[in-house]
Design a protein around this motif. Structure first.
Motif, short mmCIF file in Angstrom:
data_model
loop_
_atom_site.label_atom_id
_atom_site.label_comp_id
_atom_site.label_asym_id
_atom_site.label_seq_id
_atom_site.Cartn_x
_atom_site.Cartn_y
_atom_site.Cartn_z
N THR A 133 -1.40 34.19 32.19
CA THR A 133 -2.05 34.06 33.76
C THR A 133 -1.22 32.86 33.93
N THR A 134 -1.85 33.26 35.69
CA THR A 134 -1.16 32.28 36.55
C THR A 134 -1.76 31.32 37.52
N ALA A 135 -1.68 30.53 38.22
CA ALA A 135 -2.81 30.07 38.84
C ALA A 135 -2.37 29.38 40.05
N ALA A 136 -3.00 28.41 41.02
CA ALA A 136 -1.85 27.88 42.29
C ALA A 136 -0.88 27.19 41.52
N ASP A 137 -1.21 26.13 40.76
CA ASP A 137 -0.91 25.16 40.03
C ASP A 137 -0.82 25.03 38.69
N HIS A 138 -0.61 25.92 37.75
CA HIS A 138 -0.66 26.11 36.57
C HIS A 138 -0.77 27.27 36.03
N ALA A 139 -0.17 27.24 34.90
CA ALA A 139 -0.09 28.63 34.56
C ALA A 139 -0.14 28.96 32.66
N VAL A 140 -1.13 30.21 31.65
CA VAL A 140 -0.98 29.73 30.91
C VAL A 140 -0.09 30.72 29.51
N ALA A 149 2.18 23.24 36.68
CA ALA A 149 3.97 23.61 37.42
C ALA A 149 3.91 23.30 38.94
N SER A 150 5.39 23.70 39.96
CA SER A 150 5.60 23.64 40.62
C SER A 150 5.12 24.87 41.17
N THR A 151 5.19 25.64 42.32
CA THR A 151 5.38 26.60 42.74
C THR A 151 6.19 27.62 42.83
N ARG A 152 7.49 26.58 42.27
CA ARG A 152 8.73 27.13 42.68
C ARG A 152 9.11 27.61 41.12
N THR A 153 8.52 26.65 39.88
CA THR A 153 8.44 27.23 38.77
C THR A 153 7.51 28.67 38.42
N GLU A 157 -4.63 7.92 28.08
CA GLU A 157 -6.37 7.18 27.37
C GLU A 157 -7.38 8.45 26.81
N ASP A 158 -7.32 9.66 27.86
CA ASP A 158 -8.22 10.47 27.54
C ASP A 158 -7.90 11.86 28.08
N SER A 159 -6.25 11.71 27.83
CA SER A 159 -6.21 13.42 28.17
C SER A 159 -4.77 13.72 27.58
N ILE A 160 -3.90 14.83 26.91
CA ILE A 160 -3.14 14.98 26.39
C ILE A 160 -2.76 16.08 27.93
N ARG A 161 -1.15 16.62 28.45
CA ARG A 161 -1.52 17.88 29.05
C ARG A 161 0.28 18.14 29.02
N LEU A 162 0.94 19.10 29.61
CA LEU A 162 1.23 19.84 29.67
C LEU A 162 1.63 20.34 30.89
N VAL A 163 3.14 19.80 31.22
CA VAL A 163 3.58 20.45 32.59
C VAL A 163 5.03 21.63 32.04
N GLY A 164 4.93 22.25 32.74
CA GLY A 164 6.38 23.54 32.87
C GLY A 164 7.27 23.50 34.03
N PHE A 165 8.31 23.85 33.28
CA PHE A 165 9.61 23.95 34.34
C PHE A 165 10.12 25.18 33.79
N ALA A 166 10.67 25.74 34.18
CA ALA A 166 11.48 26.97 35.06
C ALA A 166 13.10 26.44 34.14
N LEU A 189 9.24 18.59 43.73
CA LEU A 189 10.13 19.84 43.01
C LEU A 189 9.54 21.49 43.60
N SER A 190 8.24 21.36 44.11
CA SER A 190 7.74 22.65 44.76
C SER A 190 8.85 22.93 46.53
N ILE A 191 9.32 22.82 46.32
CA ILE A 191 10.20 22.31 48.48
C ILE A 191 11.55 21.85 47.66
N LEU A 192 11.60 21.09 46.99
CA LEU A 192 13.48 20.95 46.57
C LEU A 192 13.96 21.22 45.17
N ASP A 193 14.86 21.94 45.05
CA ASP A 193 15.41 22.35 43.49
C ASP A 193 16.01 21.50 43.58
#
Length: 199
Positions: free
Chosen positions: A11-18, A30-34, A55-64, A90-94
């Motif tokens: 799935t994809t959404a405005a600011d993330h994907a699975v 992820a950035s909108t570019r990715t 401290e209270d979370s672990i999350r992933l950021v993805g890149f193309a 990164l959404s507006i500049l590569d």
């Protein structure tokens, strides 16, 4: 540390994907570019990742691309730039456009991103020019080596060994000059390590 994921884009959404990897769904910001570069859901994709641990979370950021991930790391090293602001940039500049902005000290280009005011944009271009030096551009005013080339891979290898970006860039450039065009990755890294150790 999760460096990359390869699987089916679920799935994809405005600011993330699975991405589904062997039946496990990994959610990443992820950035909108990715997100645009990933393509349609159901396709097999590879995403380069950065794991953010708080401290209270672990999350992933993805890149193309690995280049975009490297820029994310550079951007978030600047005081006042968190993951959200870095992704907005990164959404507006590569990576190539960011390189030009930093080399030219073009704060207006960076300030186009949501959440980036003039003062923060100025700090970003100033600090990144100092921190990344020649590694951002390979040499002042020049574009970085194309992704997938021996030079780019050699720069990445030295960075992974703990060399500062400017040191790595200088050593790889010196190795290229000594070995000439067509040098292999192994040769570049070997000579670059010798050059760096003498510096």
């Amino acid at each position: 540390m999760i460096a990359h994921l390869t699987g089916t884009l679920a799935t994809t959404a405005a600011d993330h994907a699975v991405i589904d990897v062997g039946g496990i769904g990994y959610l990443f910001g992820a950035s909108t570019r990715t997100l645009t570069a990933l393509g349609a859901t159901g396709e097999r994709v590879t995403v380069h990742t950065e794991m953010l641990v708080a401290e209270d979370s672990i999350r992933l950021v993805g890149f193309a691309s690995a280049g975009e991930r490297d820029w994310f790391r550079l951007l978030t090293s600047v005081q006042g730039v968190g993951a959200r602001v870095a992704l907005a940039i990164l959404s507006i500049l590569d990576p190539t456009e960011l390189t030009r902005a930093v080399v030219a000290q073009d704060k207006a280009m960076v300030a186009r991103a949501n959440g980036v005011g003039p003062k923060l944009a100025e700090r970003i271009v100033r600090e990144l020019k100092d921190k990344a030096g020649g590694a951002i551009a390979g040499a002042p005013g020049l574009p970085p080596p194309p992704a997938g080339t021996a030079s780019a891979d050699a720069l990445s290898a030295l960075a992974n060994l703990g060399f500062r970006p400017a040191e790595a860039a200088g050593a790889v450039k010196a190795a290229e000059e000594e070995l000439g065009p067509g040098a292999t990755l192994d040769a570049l890294v070997r000579i670059a390590l010798k050059k760096a150790s003498r510096a």
